[in-house]
Design a protein around this motif. Structure first.
Motif, PDB file in Angstrom:
ATOM      1  N   CYS A 167       0.837  -1.209   0.000  1.00  0.00           N
ATOM      2  CA  CYS A 167       0.000   0.000   0.000  1.00  0.00           C
ATOM      3  C   CYS A 167       0.868   1.255   0.000  1.00  0.00           C
ATOM      4  N   MET A 168       0.450   2.250  -0.781  1.00  0.00           N
ATOM      5  CA  MET A 168       1.207   3.497  -0.906  1.00  0.00           C
ATOM      6  C   MET A 168       0.831   4.515   0.180  1.00  0.00           C
TER       7      MET A 168
ATOM      8  N   CYS B 142      -9.294   4.474  -1.894  1.00  0.00           N
ATOM      9  CA  CYS B 142      -9.975   3.436  -1.103  1.00  0.00           C
ATOM     10  C   CYS B 142     -10.829   4.064  -0.011  1.00  0.00           C
TER      11      CYS B 142
ATOM     12  N   TYR C 241      -3.401   1.784  -7.505  1.00  0.00           N
ATOM     13  CA  TYR C 241      -2.219   0.910  -7.492  1.00  0.00           C
ATOM     14  C   TYR C 241      -2.578  -0.575  -7.433  1.00  0.00           C
TER      15      TYR C 241
ATOM     16  N   CYS D 221      -1.712   6.639   0.306  1.00  0.00           N
ATOM     17  CA  CYS D 221      -1.908   7.850  -0.503  1.00  0.00           C
ATOM     18  C   CYS D 221      -2.330   9.049   0.364  1.00  0.00           C
TER      19      CYS D 221
ATOM     20  N   CYS E 202      -8.658   1.792  -5.938  1.00  0.00           N
ATOM     21  CA  CYS E 202      -7.216   1.957  -5.697  1.00  0.00           C
ATOM     22  C   CYS E 202      -6.454   2.047  -7.025  1.00  0.00           C
TER      23      CYS E 202
HETATM   24  S1  SF4 Z   1      -5.775   3.841  -2.637  1.00  0.00           S
HETATM   25 FE1  SF4 Z   1      -4.597   1.901  -2.696  1.00  0.00          FE
HETATM   26  S2  SF4 Z   1      -2.442   2.510  -2.432  1.00  0.00           S
HETATM   27 FE2  SF4 Z   1      -3.717   4.286  -1.827  1.00  0.00          FE
HETATM   28  S3  SF4 Z   1      -3.989   4.068   0.388  1.00  0.00           S
HETATM   29 FE3  SF4 Z   1      -5.735   3.021  -0.544  1.00  0.00          FE
HETATM   30  S4  SF4 Z   1      -5.113   0.871  -0.777  1.00  0.00           S
HETATM   31 FE4  SF4 Z   1      -3.254   2.067  -0.372  1.00  0.00          FE
END
Ligand code: SF4
Ligand code: SF4
Length: 305
Positions: free
Chosen positions: A114-115, A122, A159, A117, A157
């Protein structure tokens, strides 16, 4: 007076649409990368230091096994079930090391997780607040007790990180949370960062790590491509990367700086406020069109194309 044909009417509607888009334009301009808070914590993974030992993966699973109801993933050839060998993120694996190989001498490992973000899709997508972002630490965490299993977070997400436990009786979403309730709580840093024998995973304040990343690039221009991945992607992230290869080659997606999550939220919160004017305009145009159509009929003209 010149009557309005259907073509004129459609032209006017098109112009009206353009006018509406023009109204919406400032929305996108005002939703650029905002950056993370000064107190945010982060991880800096340096792919040029990683030796691919996967100790980080093992530590992550060991520490978070119980909390996330994770299982080991054995190869069919591992009859003794000795080695956990996930090929990708899964409902049993929160972080994974992969190999990018151009030749025997040109290759790189890359860590996926997980980044965290700055503007997480999410969190925006979750209808029951099972995904939340801590305003102080910036950690994006998952609450299995609130989750209803809709998996909107997976779709949102950018990513492709969250995974669902399809094979478990009480399934959860699985993703990294910087060991928020486990290693971070007990030892002040995520298990992967604590375990890495090569010093490839630095952990600390995001502002410090970002400065450190740019400094490494400046001092070693031949070692790194001149970019810190995660600094600006979809509004920035708390998982930063350095590498010797273009990040897309390592399987990290090329993303715009603007966050779709922030943009859609902004639209939801503001566009309807300005909805009255376009509706009134469309109504007026429709009335003009009907009036002119009636005039044409009265004059005995047919409708043109
Ligand atoms: S959108 Fe994806 S990468 Fe970003 S916080 Fe949520 S799970 Fe993590
Ligand atoms: S523990 Fe460190 S060196 Fe080993 S795979 Fe993970 S990041 Fe790479």
């Amino acid at each position: 007076m010149k009557s309005t044909t259907r073509r004129d009417f459609l032209k006017m509607m098109g112009m009206t649409g353009a006018a509406c888009l023009a109204c919406a334009a400032p929305l996108s301009a005002s939703t650029g990368p905002a950056g993370e808070s000064e107190t945010a914590i982060a991880m800096l993974y340096d792919a040029t230091k990683c030796v691919g030992c996967k100790a980080c993966m093992a530590a992550c699973k060991r520490v978070n096994m119980e909390q996330n109801n994770l299982s080991y993933e054995y190869l069919p050839t591992d009859g003794d079930k000795l080695w956990d060998a996930p090929k990708d993120l899964s409902g049993d694996t929160r972080t994974v090391i992969k190999l990018y190989k151009e030749s025997d001498t040109r290759f790189s490992y890359v860590k996926h997780s997980c980044m965290h973000c700055t503007k997480p899709g999410c969190v925006s997508a979750c209808p029951v607040k099972a995904m939340t972002k801590d305003p102080v630490t910036g950690v994006v965490a998952y609450n299995k007790n609130a989750c209803i299993g809709c998996r909107y977070c997976q779709v949102a997400c950018p990513y492709n990180i969250p995974r669902f436990q399809w094979d478990k009786a009480l399934p959860q979403i699985v993703k990294c949370d910087f060991c928020k309730d486990t290693n971070l709580k007990a030892k002040g840093m995520p298990a992967c960062s604590e375990t890495c024998p090569a010093g490839a995973i630095a952990f600390g304040k995001r502002t410090d790590l970002l400065a450190e990343a740019h400094n490494r690039i400046k001092e070693n221009p031949d070692r790194y491509i001149p970019k810190v991945y995660g600094e600006k992607e979809v509004g920035g992230a708390n998982h930063l990367y350095l590498a010797a290869f273009p990040f897309q080659k390592l399987g990290l997606p090329e993303l715009k700086e603007e966050s779709p999550a922030a943009f859609s939220e902004h639209i939801q919160h503001t566009i309807y406020k300005g909805f009255i004017a376009p509706v009134a305009l469309y109504g007026t145009l429709a009335a003009i069109a009907l009036r002119n159509k009636k005039k044409q009929e009265d004059l005995g003209h047919g409708e043109d194309d």
